[in-house]
Write a protein that holds these residues in place. Structure first.
Motif, PDB file in Angstrom:
ATOM      1  N   VAL A 138     -20.506   3.393  -0.578  1.00 55.62           N
ATOM      2  CA  VAL A 138     -19.349   2.897  -1.337  1.00 55.62           C
ATOM      3  C   VAL A 138     -18.076   3.596  -0.886  1.00 55.62           C
ATOM      4  O   VAL A 138     -17.010   2.977  -0.745  1.00 55.62           O
ATOM      5  CB  VAL A 138     -19.601   3.098  -2.842  1.00 55.62           C
ATOM      6  CG1 VAL A 138     -18.335   2.769  -3.643  1.00 55.62           C
ATOM      7  CG2 VAL A 138     -20.748   2.230  -3.310  1.00 55.62           C
ATOM      8  N   THR A 139     -18.157   4.894  -0.641  1.00 56.83           N
ATOM      9  CA  THR A 139     -16.989   5.629  -0.151  1.00 56.83           C
ATOM     10  C   THR A 139     -16.550   5.103   1.208  1.00 56.83           C
ATOM     11  O   THR A 139     -15.343   4.937   1.483  1.00 56.83           O
ATOM     12  CB  THR A 139     -17.321   7.124  -0.060  1.00 56.83           C
ATOM     13  OG1 THR A 139     -17.775   7.590  -1.331  1.00 56.83           O
ATOM     14  CG2 THR A 139     -16.105   7.921   0.366  1.00 56.83           C
ATOM     15  N   GLU A 140     -17.516   4.813   2.071  1.00 57.31           N
ATOM     16  CA  GLU A 140     -17.184   4.274   3.390  1.00 57.31           C
ATOM     17  C   GLU A 140     -16.532   2.898   3.271  1.00 57.31           C
ATOM     18  O   GLU A 140     -15.550   2.609   3.962  1.00 57.31           O
ATOM     19  CB  GLU A 140     -18.455   4.200   4.232  1.00 57.31           C
ATOM     20  CG  GLU A 140     -18.216   3.687   5.647  1.00 57.31           C
ATOM     21  CD  GLU A 140     -19.517   3.590   6.435  1.00 57.31           C
ATOM     22  OE1 GLU A 140     -19.483   3.120   7.572  1.00 57.31           O
ATOM     23  OE2 GLU A 140     -20.559   3.999   5.889  1.00 57.31           O
ATOM     24  N   LEU A 141     -17.079   2.037   2.389  1.00 55.38           N
ATOM     25  CA  LEU A 141     -16.471   0.712   2.189  1.00 55.38           C
ATOM     26  C   LEU A 141     -15.062   0.842   1.629  1.00 55.38           C
ATOM     27  O   LEU A 141     -14.162   0.072   1.996  1.00 55.38           O
ATOM     28  CB  LEU A 141     -17.342  -0.114   1.237  1.00 55.38           C
ATOM     29  CG  LEU A 141     -18.708  -0.556   1.771  1.00 55.38           C
ATOM     30  CD1 LEU A 141     -19.493  -1.269   0.676  1.00 55.38           C
ATOM     31  CD2 LEU A 141     -18.546  -1.480   2.975  1.00 55.38           C
ATOM     32  N   THR A 142     -14.851   1.826   0.762  1.00 54.36           N
ATOM     33  CA  THR A 142     -13.515   2.018   0.190  1.00 54.36           C
ATOM     34  C   THR A 142     -12.519   2.430   1.264  1.00 54.36           C
ATOM     35  O   THR A 142     -11.374   1.956   1.288  1.00 54.36           O
ATOM     36  CB  THR A 142     -13.578   3.090  -0.911  1.00 54.36           C
ATOM     37  OG1 THR A 142     -14.555   2.705  -1.877  1.00 54.36           O
ATOM     38  CG2 THR A 142     -12.232   3.242  -1.598  1.00 54.36           C
ATOM     39  N   SER A 143     -12.938   3.293   2.160  1.00 53.53           N
ATOM     40  CA  SER A 143     -12.034   3.711   3.233  1.00 53.53           C
ATOM     41  C   SER A 143     -11.756   2.576   4.217  1.00 53.53           C
ATOM     42  O   SER A 143     -10.657   2.466   4.766  1.00 53.53           O
ATOM     43  CB  SER A 143     -12.639   4.906   3.971  1.00 53.53           C
ATOM     44  OG  SER A 143     -13.891   4.550   4.556  1.00 53.53           O
ATOM     45  N   GLN A 144     -12.730   1.705   4.429  1.00 48.78           N
ATOM     46  CA  GLN A 144     -12.529   0.583   5.347  1.00 48.78           C
ATOM     47  C   GLN A 144     -11.636  -0.497   4.752  1.00 48.78           C
ATOM     48  O   GLN A 144     -10.903  -1.161   5.480  1.00 48.78           O
ATOM     49  CB  GLN A 144     -13.885  -0.010   5.738  1.00 48.78           C
ATOM     50  CG  GLN A 144     -14.753   0.913   6.573  1.00 48.78           C
ATOM     51  CD  GLN A 144     -16.118   0.308   6.854  1.00 48.78           C
ATOM     52  OE1 GLN A 144     -16.438  -0.790   6.377  1.00 48.78           O
ATOM     53  NE2 GLN A 144     -16.940   1.036   7.625  1.00 48.78           N
ATOM     54  N   ASN A 145     -11.715  -0.708   3.437  1.00 49.27           N
ATOM     55  CA  ASN A 145     -10.942  -1.788   2.785  1.00 49.27           C
ATOM     56  C   ASN A 145     -10.021  -1.206   1.716  1.00 49.27           C
ATOM     57  O   ASN A 145      -9.971  -1.694   0.588  1.00 49.27           O
ATOM     58  CB  ASN A 145     -11.900  -2.796   2.150  1.00 49.27           C
ATOM     59  CG  ASN A 145     -12.881  -3.379   3.138  1.00 49.27           C
ATOM     60  OD1 ASN A 145     -12.565  -4.257   3.927  1.00 49.27           O
ATOM     61  ND2 ASN A 145     -14.106  -2.861   3.090  1.00 49.27           N
ATOM     62  N   ASN A 146      -9.315  -0.172   2.074  1.00 47.54           N
ATOM     63  CA  ASN A 146      -8.482   0.507   1.089  1.00 47.54           C
ATOM     64  C   ASN A 146      -7.353  -0.376   0.586  1.00 47.54           C
ATOM     65  O   ASN A 146      -6.966  -0.322  -0.585  1.00 47.54           O
ATOM     66  CB  ASN A 146      -7.923   1.800   1.702  1.00 47.54           C
ATOM     67  CG  ASN A 146      -7.281   2.676   0.655  1.00 47.54           C
ATOM     68  OD1 ASN A 146      -7.533   2.513  -0.533  1.00 47.54           O
ATOM     69  ND2 ASN A 146      -6.457   3.611   1.091  1.00 47.54           N
ATOM     70  N   ARG A 147      -6.821  -1.232   1.432  1.00 47.84           N
ATOM     71  CA  ARG A 147      -5.678  -2.074   1.063  1.00 47.84           C
ATOM     72  C   ARG A 147      -6.099  -3.485   0.672  1.00 47.84           C
ATOM     73  O   ARG A 147      -5.272  -4.221   0.137  1.00 47.84           O
ATOM     74  CB  ARG A 147      -4.690  -2.136   2.218  1.00 47.84           C
ATOM     75  CG  ARG A 147      -4.072  -0.794   2.556  1.00 47.84           C
ATOM     76  CD  ARG A 147      -3.023  -0.937   3.642  1.00 47.84           C
ATOM     77  NE  ARG A 147      -2.393   0.359   3.958  1.00 47.84           N
ATOM     78  CZ  ARG A 147      -1.425   0.502   4.861  1.00 47.84           C
ATOM     79  NH1 ARG A 147      -0.975  -0.553   5.543  1.00 47.84           N
ATOM     80  NH2 ARG A 147      -0.916   1.700   5.089  1.00 47.84           N
ATOM     81  N   ASP A 148      -7.302  -3.846   0.958  1.00 48.96           N
ATOM     82  CA  ASP A 148      -7.785  -5.199   0.633  1.00 48.96           C
ATOM     83  C   ASP A 148      -8.791  -5.078  -0.506  1.00 48.96           C
ATOM     84  O   ASP A 148      -9.981  -4.837  -0.292  1.00 48.96           O
ATOM     85  CB  ASP A 148      -8.430  -5.838   1.860  1.00 48.96           C
ATOM     86  CG  ASP A 148      -8.701  -7.326   1.652  1.00 48.96           C
ATOM     87  OD1 ASP A 148      -8.542  -7.809   0.509  1.00 48.96           O
ATOM     88  OD2 ASP A 148      -9.073  -8.006   2.628  1.00 48.96           O
ATOM     89  N   HIS A 149      -8.289  -5.212  -1.733  1.00 45.15           N
ATOM     90  CA  HIS A 149      -9.168  -5.064  -2.889  1.00 45.15           C
ATOM     91  C   HIS A 149     -10.227  -6.152  -2.942  1.00 45.15           C
ATOM     92  O   HIS A 149     -11.371  -5.905  -3.345  1.00 45.15           O
ATOM     93  CB  HIS A 149      -8.338  -5.072  -4.176  1.00 45.15           C
ATOM     94  CG  HIS A 149      -7.368  -3.939  -4.269  1.00 45.15           C
ATOM     95  ND1 HIS A 149      -6.110  -3.992  -3.720  1.00 45.15           N
ATOM     96  CD2 HIS A 149      -7.485  -2.706  -4.836  1.00 45.15           C
ATOM     97  CE1 HIS A 149      -5.478  -2.860  -3.953  1.00 45.15           C
ATOM     98  NE2 HIS A 149      -6.289  -2.045  -4.628  1.00 45.15           N
ATOM     99  N   CYS A 150      -9.871  -7.366  -2.586  1.00 43.01           N
ATOM    100  CA  CYS A 150     -10.840  -8.475  -2.650  1.00 43.01           C
ATOM    101  C   CYS A 150     -11.991  -8.252  -1.669  1.00 43.01           C
ATOM    102  O   CYS A 150     -13.161  -8.451  -2.009  1.00 43.01           O
ATOM    103  CB  CYS A 150     -10.143  -9.799  -2.360  1.00 43.01           C
ATOM    104  SG  CYS A 150      -8.868 -10.227  -3.574  1.00 43.01           S
ATOM    105  N   ALA A 151     -11.663  -7.844  -0.452  1.00 46.08           N
ATOM    106  CA  ALA A 151     -12.723  -7.569   0.526  1.00 46.08           C
ATOM    107  C   ALA A 151     -13.592  -6.405   0.071  1.00 46.08           C
ATOM    108  O   ALA A 151     -14.823  -6.421   0.271  1.00 46.08           O
ATOM    109  CB  ALA A 151     -12.101  -7.273   1.886  1.00 46.08           C
ATOM    110  N   LEU A 152     -12.958  -5.400  -0.554  1.00 48.15           N
ATOM    111  CA  LEU A 152     -13.736  -4.262  -1.040  1.00 48.15           C
ATOM    112  C   LEU A 152     -14.703  -4.680  -2.140  1.00 48.15           C
ATOM    113  O   LEU A 152     -15.888  -4.301  -2.119  1.00 48.15           O
ATOM    114  CB  LEU A 152     -12.777  -3.179  -1.563  1.00 48.15           C
ATOM    115  CG  LEU A 152     -13.440  -1.950  -2.221  1.00 48.15           C
ATOM    116  CD1 LEU A 152     -14.359  -1.248  -1.238  1.00 48.15           C
ATOM    117  CD2 LEU A 152     -12.374  -0.998  -2.747  1.00 48.15           C
TER     118      LEU A 152
END
Length: 824
Positions: free
Chosen positions: A347-361
């Motif tokens: 989850v932390t990795e996904l958050t760092s990858q999609n930090n600006r795209d809330h929908c993708a996250l």
């Protein structure tokens, strides 16, 4: 004197008397029926007597023909001498001669004696014959009696033997029955003892150091142990029942301990092997997750058989259920120990990858948790056959790690587009697609998603309130927003130039059409949709219908409602829609006033009408009720009751002990009322639209025929004065009603209509751009003008002569209709 001796009756007298014995109807000696029958039988027998063979042949001739009916066995002799010789030979007197009467009487006596003997011979013969039969019958009867005596003796002997045999048979049956009962009793005792005898065998096996839970004899031994415990538990009346039950329970505890120890050690060894891997490896990589499941799936067959045995018996005995719960807890603890850090790092990795795209996250995080939940359910089914709520508790705990990461981001999102898209992802993609298709495995995930969806909806509602207050209610229009009709004319010129280019370059027609399309109109219903069904509609798109040409508050309101419609509950949507529409209508009224002040009143009215039409048509596809209920407190009765109690006259009634007490009346009459008010946004839009159309119709009618209306008002006032008792009037004698004056009024009105009508129709076409709507809106104006000229014609024909009518030169109705036909 002595009586004379009786005279003997003669033979005739005797015959006469004998004839009277049976003479009817009074017989002297009546016979009975039986006697009569006897006489008749004797008579018949006497008539058929045979002729004596010794009768001389001469006597045969004197017999009647009836007497000769008897068949003679001997041949008729040839002479009388032969007959006589034979007769004497029979009598033994063939050597004697009858010469005297004495000889004759002697012969006759012999003949008579011989006849008597011959006549009784057959009877004696029959008597002797019957006597022989009687003797034989007596002998037979004696034999029969002797046989009966023997049979009776045999019967008595048979009954004696039969009684003895039956007694012996019953005794044998009783012995066999007792033998069977003893055998059954012995078998029953042996069967019951078998459960008790198993204790030593089971205890020996459990205490054996070589016993393994995977051995072939362990499960049969477990089955025997269960049977013994069940049997002893069902017979509490047996001797030593509690002792044996405790011993069997101890054996069961040992077996359960062996199963639990083996299963827990297997799971813990798997976890320790996976935790001892190279720490430099990425823990949340696909290989790591694959290894987590592959290792456990490979070890599942080792313990699945034992777990199945425990699950099958878990409902029968609490010991099995307790062991099963402990195995469940151990399994889930090991899975949590493995998955917890990996899921957190992923989850932390996904958050760092999609930090600006809330929908993708959100989409990637939820998809990841969907796979985790499905994989965990599949892995659980590899070990267990019965579900447990603890698994969903573990998965909810794992999903909570994703929720804890996403919630701080969600509550800081300020854009309605992002929030509505998040609602769509959570509601449509996750709940309706994934969860609905696999509700059993994704139950825990659904709980987390619902909680997240509620947070997003709550944030969306909050941001919508702020959006309505800042961007709709508090919107400050720029000069360009109120540049009507300039911006419409400019867009029309652009459309006209594109149309001309389209004619010159037909190959680029599709590009021109695209440039005329509203890029955002696909999300909303186009205003004036009736044009699509009207054959007279314009082929080009009106500038007023372009989404970008709408007033900003209208565009923002409709975009806001379109994003809210499928994201929040209907009740909440109704409240927000009512608030948004009310704010939008208020902003439109303000913009229309500004346009009326800066340009013309017609521009302001048509601007308001067009945008109210857009609002009404765009909110129609929302299948919901735009009505909300408001509750208010009416304190009118409380106020009136307070005034009464404060009246100085009421002081004396404060302490009265009856129903006229002032305090009691205040409490009864001063209770406030709760009132419910229903506010319907759709009806509010229709009401403002109707008001704007009526104002436009009245203003246009006044603009065209204001002078005629003033003239007709003066005529009406003059008639009213005359009808109320005033002096009679003559309209032609009034200075303001002279034919020349009327001619000026009529000419001015006609000129006004002719000069201002095209601009009005042009404005209507520019704003409304819908022939049907334009005709509907202009039709009342046209009817008002026609009715005014009809009233004027009737008045002129009534009050003026033909010469005056020629001076007035009022246009005919055909001319007026022709002038108004420009509206077509």
């Amino acid at each position: 004197m002595a009586e004379p001796p009786p005279v003997e009756p003669s033979g005739r007298d005797v015959r006469d008397r004998l004839s009277l014995w049976d003479r009817r109807p009074q017989p002297a000696a009546p016979l009975s029926d039986r006697q009569t029958d006897s006489v008749l039988e004797l008579k018949a027998a006497a008539e058929n007597l045979p002729v004596p063979p010794e009768l001389p042949i001469e006597d045969l001739c004197s017999l009647t023909s009836q007497s000769l009916a008897v068949t003679l066995t001997a041949a008729v002799p040839e002479s009388t001498e032969d007959v006589l010789l034979k007769g004497f030979a029979v009598l033994g007197m063939e050597d004697e001669k009858i010469e005297t009467a004495q000889q004759f009487f002697s012969w006759f006596a012999q003949v008579q004696t011989q006849m008597d003997q011959d006549e009784g011979a057959k009877y004696r013969q029959m008597r002797d014959y019957l006597s022989g039969f009687q003797e034989q019958c007596d002998a037979i009867l004696n034999d029969v009696n002797s046989a009966l005596q023997h049979l009776e003796s045999l019967q008595k002997q048979y009954l004696f033997v039969s009684t003895k045999t039956g007694t012996l048979h019953e005794a044998c049956e009783q012995l066999l029955k007792e033998q069977s009962e003893l055998v059954d009793l012995a078998e029953n005792i042996q069967q019951k003892l078998s459960y008790f005898n198993e204790l030593e065998s089971i205890n020996t096996k459990l205490n054996s150091p070589t016993l393994s839970v995977n051995s072939e004899g362990f499960i049969p031994m477990l089955a025997k142990l269960d049977d013994c415990i069940a049997y002893i538990s069902s017979h509490p009346n047996f001797k030593d029942y509690p002792v044996y039950l405790i011993k069997f329970k101890q054996c069961l505890s040992k077996a359960m301990h062996l199963i639990k120890t083996y299963t827990v050690n297997t799971l813990q060894n798997l976890t320790s092997q996976l935790m001892k891997r190279d720490p430099s490896a990425v823990p949340n990589s696909d290989n790591a997750f694959t290894l987590f499941y592959v290792k456990f799936r490979a070890a599942a067959p080792k313990v699945r058989t034992l777990i199945e045995q425990v699950e099958q018996r878990s409902e029968k005995m609490p010991e099995y259920q307790q062991v099963l719960n402990e195995i469940h807890q151990c399994y889930l603890d090991q899975r949590e120990l493995l998955l917890g850090p990996s899921i957190a790092s992923t989850v932390t990795e996904l958050t760092s990858q999609n930090n600006r795209d809330h929908c993708a996250l959100v989409r990637s995080g939820c998809a990841f948790m969907v796979h985790v939940c499905q994989d965990e359910h599949q892995l659980y089914n590899e070990f267990f056959t019965k579900p447990t709520p603890k698994l969903d508790e573990l998965l909810e705990k794992l999903c909570l790690s994703l929720y804890d990461v996403l919630r701080p981001m969600i509550i800081h999102v300020i854009h309605l587009e992002t929030l509505s898209e998040l609602c769509g992802i959570l509601k449509n993609e996750m709940l309706e697609d994934h969860v609905q298709n696999n509700a059993e495995q994704l139950g825990a995930f659904a709980a987390g998603v619902k909680q997240m969806l509620e947070d997003v909806q709550e944030r969306l509602v909050y941001r919508t309130h702020i959006y309505i207050q800042t961007d709709i209610t508090g919107y400050k229009p720029a000069p360009g927003d109120l540049a009507y009709p300039d911006k419409l004319e400019m867009m029309e010129q652009i459309a006209q130039s594109l149309k001309e280019e389209q004619k010159k370059l037909p190959s680029e027609a599709s590009f021109s059409d695209v440039r005329l399309e509203d890029p955002e109109s696909c999300n909303l219903v186009k205003s004036g949709s009736a044009e699509t069904h009207n054959p007279r509609h314009q082929t080009t798109i009106s500038p007023a219908d372009l989404h970008g040409m709408w007033y900003p508050t209208v565009r923002r309101t409709l975009v806001c409602l379109s994003k809210l419609y499928r994201c929040i509950d209907r009740a909440v949507f109704q409240g927000l829609s009512q608030e948004a529409l009310s704010a939008c209508i208020h902003s439109l009224l303000g913009a229309a006033d500004s346009i009326s002040k800066n340009k013309t009143q017609v521009d302001g009215q048509l601007f308001l009408i067009k945008h109210l039409l857009i609002l009404r048509e765009q909110i129609a596809p929302f299948h919901t009720d735009f009505t909300i209920k408001e509750i208010s407190l009416d304190l009118k009765k409380t106020r009136d009751a307070a005034f009464k109690i404060l009246n100085p006259k009421a002081v004396s009634r404060f302490f009265r002990l009856n129903s006229n007490n002032a305090l009691i009346q205040f409490l009864l009459e001063g209770t406030p009322e709760i009132r419910e008010h229903y506010i319907d946004s759709k009806k509010d839009v229709d009401r403002h639209l109707k008001s704007a159309c009526e104002q436009f119709i009245q203003q246009q009618t006044k603009q065209f025929i204001e002078q005629l209306e003033e003239f007709m008002a003066k005529v009406a006032a003059l008639k009213t004065t005359a009808t109320q008792g005033g002096p009679r009037y003559s309209l032609s004698q009034q200075p303001w009603a002279q034919p020349a004056k009327i001619n000026d009024v009529v000419s001015s009105t006609y000129k006004t209509i002719k000069t201002k009508l095209p601009s009005t129709l042009r404005s209507m076409s520019l704003y409304l751009s819908n022939k049907d709507t334009e005709l509907i809106l202009f039709k009342p104006v046209k009817n008002n003008i026609q009715q005014m000229f009809q009233k004027l014609h009737a008045l002129l024909r009534e009050e003026f002569s033909n010469e005056d009518l020629q001076i007035i030169a009022c246009p005919s109705m055909e001319q007026v209709n022709l002038l108004l036909s420009m509206s077509k």
